[in-house]
Design a protein around this motif. Structure first.
Motif, PDB file in Angstrom:
ATOM      1  N   TYR A  73     -30.594  13.538 -26.637  1.00  0.00           N
ATOM      2  CA  TYR A  73     -31.800  12.916 -27.184  1.00  0.00           C
ATOM      3  C   TYR A  73     -33.064  13.537 -26.590  1.00  0.00           C
ATOM      4  O   TYR A  73     -34.045  13.791 -27.297  1.00  0.00           O
ATOM      5  N   TYR A  74     -33.035  13.792 -25.295  1.00  0.00           N
ATOM      6  CA  TYR A  74     -34.198  14.373 -24.616  1.00  0.00           C
ATOM      7  C   TYR A  74     -34.122  15.896 -24.511  1.00  0.00           C
ATOM      8  O   TYR A  74     -34.947  16.518 -23.850  1.00  0.00           O
ATOM      9  N   ASN A  75     -33.124  16.482 -25.176  1.00  0.00           N
ATOM     10  CA  ASN A  75     -32.997  17.934 -25.244  1.00  0.00           C
ATOM     11  C   ASN A  75     -32.926  18.567 -23.859  1.00  0.00           C
ATOM     12  O   ASN A  75     -33.557  19.594 -23.584  1.00  0.00           O
ATOM     13  N   ILE A  76     -32.168  17.938 -22.972  1.00  0.00           N
ATOM     14  CA  ILE A  76     -31.940  18.494 -21.635  1.00  0.00           C
ATOM     15  C   ILE A  76     -30.628  19.269 -21.679  1.00  0.00           C
ATOM     16  O   ILE A  76     -29.578  18.718 -21.981  1.00  0.00           O
ATOM     17  N   ASN A  77     -30.715  20.547 -21.398  1.00  0.00           N
ATOM     18  CA  ASN A  77     -29.599  21.454 -21.596  1.00  0.00           C
ATOM     19  C   ASN A  77     -28.630  21.455 -20.413  1.00  0.00           C
ATOM     20  O   ASN A  77     -28.947  20.995 -19.322  1.00  0.00           O
TER      21      ASN A  77
END
Length: 208
Positions: A73-77
């Motif tokens: 959701y927070y685009n943390i890879n």
């Protein structure tokens, strides 16, 4: 922030979660996890989180699923979430039912006493593979991970988690207490939403 790929019901649930409901006490408990994720993300390193409870049947699975979902959701890879127990049993069916009601798509991949499930929060993201296992099982990382203790009994029963970078206690009340009562559905939903809210707080603070 990339929310477009999540299933609509899940995305709407996340948007509705008020992190203002996270108490100061809980924020202090969550801070070491926030620090761990932030440190790894800032260094562009893999973020491996192994959520551990006694039977790997309820809280650890909910935590694994919501942590992986919030990372997307927070685009943390480079986030990979796992779960385990001090012993293996099975993912309790009410956990899957609760997640389905919140918008997740779940497919049973195997039968038997300890079924394997595919849990999807997005059409395009990899499935979360859920089944009960000991925390040190070969399916889980052997090193360079954080051990997140989701129940006090597992925290007390595991004096050492070999290979972990950091051990963090983020304990939750067991929804098992409601099994067989009219409050069961409500209790499992409340616990799932609490975990989701707190994982939103953790990963939202690391929205780099």
């Amino acid at each position: 922030m990339n929310t477009a790929t999540l299933f609509t019901t899940i995305s709407n649930t996340i948007k509705s979660l008020d992190i203002g409901e996270v108490s100061e006490v809980r924020k202090a408990i969550l801070q070491p996890l926030i620090d761990y994720v932030k440190e790894k993300a800032n260094s562009n390193e893999a973020i491996r989180l192994n959520f551990i409870c006694t039977h790997n049947s309820r809280r650890s699975h909910l935590s694994q699923v919501w942590a992986q979902t919030m990372a997307a959701y927070y685009n943390i890879n480079k986030v990979s979430c796992y779960s385990g127990g001090t012993e293996a049993t099975a993912m309790f069916p009410k956990v899957g039912e609760t997640l389905i009601n919140q918008g997740f798509e779940i497919e049973k991949l195997s039968e038997g006493n300890n079924p394997v499930y595919s849990i999807k929060f997005s059409e395009n993201e990899p499935s979360i593979i859920a089944f009960s296992k000991e925390f040190g099982a070969t399916f889980n990382p052997a090193s360079e991970f954080a051990a997140i203790m989701t129940c006090s009994s597992a925290d007390e029963a595991c004096p050492m988690v070999l290979g972990c970078d950091k051990r963090i206690a983020v304990t939750y009340e067991d929804p098992k207490k409601s099994d067989g009562t009219p409050q069961q559905t409500k209790t499992y939903l409340e616990r799932s939403l609490q975990i989701a809210r707190e994982m939103k707080f953790v990963f939202g603070r690391n929205n780099l």
